[in-house]
Scaffold this active site. Structure first.
Site, short mmCIF file in Angstrom:
data_model
loop_
_atom_site.label_atom_id
_atom_site.label_comp_id
_atom_site.label_asym_id
_atom_site.label_seq_id
_atom_site.Cartn_x
_atom_site.Cartn_y
_atom_site.Cartn_z
CB SER A 266 -0.90 0.02 1.24
OG SER A 266 -1.67 -1.14 1.32
N1 SAH Z 1 -0.30 -4.69 4.34
C1 SAH Z 1 0.30 -5.11 3.11
C2 SAH Z 1 -0.59 -4.89 1.90
C3 SAH Z 1 -0.75 -6.13 1.14
S1 SAH Z 1 -1.95 -6.15 -0.14
C4 SAH Z 1 1.65 -4.47 2.94
O1 SAH Z 1 2.08 -3.68 3.77
O2 SAH Z 1 2.34 -4.83 1.99
C5 SAH Z 1 -3.21 -7.14 0.57
C6 SAH Z 1 -2.83 -8.54 0.98
O3 SAH Z 1 -4.01 -9.15 1.49
C7 SAH Z 1 -2.34 -9.46 -0.14
O4 SAH Z 1 -1.09 -9.96 0.18
C8 SAH Z 1 -3.40 -10.55 -0.20
O5 SAH Z 1 -2.88 -11.83 -0.55
C9 SAH Z 1 -3.94 -10.53 1.21
N2 SAH Z 1 -5.27 -11.13 1.38
C10 SAH Z 1 -6.36 -11.01 0.59
N3 SAH Z 1 -7.38 -11.74 1.08
C11 SAH Z 1 -6.92 -12.33 2.23
C12 SAH Z 1 -7.51 -13.21 3.21
N4 SAH Z 1 -8.75 -13.64 3.09
N5 SAH Z 1 -6.73 -13.61 4.24
C13 SAH Z 1 -5.45 -13.18 4.38
N6 SAH Z 1 -4.85 -12.37 3.50
C14 SAH Z 1 -5.58 -11.94 2.42
#
Ligand code: SAH
Length: 216
Positions: free
Chosen positions: A67
């Site tokens: 993000s």
């Molecule tokens: N906080 C992260 C942002 C990652 S993007 C950072 O700092 O980089 C969002 C993430 O949510 C992705 O890696 C995706 O695989 C995960 N995600 C989506 N649905 C999910 C679920 N049901 N359980 C766990 N993770 C999930």
């Protein structure tokens, strides 16, 4: 390799990022200090490291993104609301960056990721950074983490189609949850739990990857 040069550059670019966050309206000094403390460039591919402190989201493979700094800071500012955080749950570890920032402002962080290689890489990165108050779990986060509940804060890094009532039950009284909700059109929501129940507030429009079900 001249690592000191890289260090200088990232100190300067990090300070620029903090100035920009202030201009964008982030006021919580504890959050700004946490954003300054975490080396964001270590969470992206080396080829993208020079852009790590720009105010953009960047690819971290598997169709996922880290993000943008503003949204990470904004969500944590709302979650904190000026208080010390106890135990926090993050859904969507991704590269682990937001978990690392949360670890600066919360006593304990649990973070869940459904994509195995992202989970492995985040776990390794966070271990190398010796952030010992983070527990990363390879699991579908849709149902939260009942065995570690209740949480003082819950933060979602992927957009849910709806408000997920099961998850908010894992908030303790006085706790706050910040999450993006919606499909094409998404908004950030704040859910506060008090002794009487839950209060929902719709905040600004946002753009997140979708919350998906199951592990891969
Ligand atoms: N906080 C992260 C942002 C990652 S993007 C950072 O700092 O980089 C969002 C993430 O949510 C992705 O890696 C995706 O695989 C995960 N995600 C989506 N649905 C999910 C679920 N049901 N359980 C766990 N993770 C999930």
């Amino acid at each position: 390799m001249n690592t000191s040069g890289i260090g200088m550059t990232s100190q300067r670019t990090k300070l620029r990022m903090i100035d920009r966050l202030r201009e964008q309206g982030i006021k919580d000094e504890t959050v700004l200090a946490a954003m300054f403390a975490v080396p964001r460039h270590l969470f992206v591919d080396e080829a993208l490291a020079s852009r790590a402190y720009d105010d953009v989201s960047l690819p971290i493979n598997f169709n996922q993104t880290i993000s943008q700094p503003y949204i990470v800071a904004r969500m944590i500012e709302i979650l904190r609301n000026g208080r010390q955080l106890g135990r926090v749950l993050e859904i969507g570890t991704g590269c682990g960056y937001q978990a690392a920032v949360l670890a600066q402002v919360a006593a304990e962080v649990y973070s869940m990721e459904r994509i195995a290689p992202l989970y492995e890489r985040a776990k390794k990165q966070l271990r190398e950074m010796k952030l010992r108050n983070i527990t990363v779990r390879y699991a579908d986060g849709c149902a939260g983490l009942p065995e570690a509940a209740p949480f003082d804060g819950i933060i979602m890094a992927a957009a849910a189609p709806a408000l997920l009532p099961a998850l908010r039950e894992q908030l303790q009284v006085g706790g706050r949850m910040v999450l993006p909700v919606g499909m094409q059109e998404q908004f950030l929501y704040l859910i506060e739990r008090d002794a009487k129940g839950f209060r929902e507030t719709r905040l600004e429009p946002v753009k997140f990857v979708p919350l998906l079900m199951g592990k891969v």
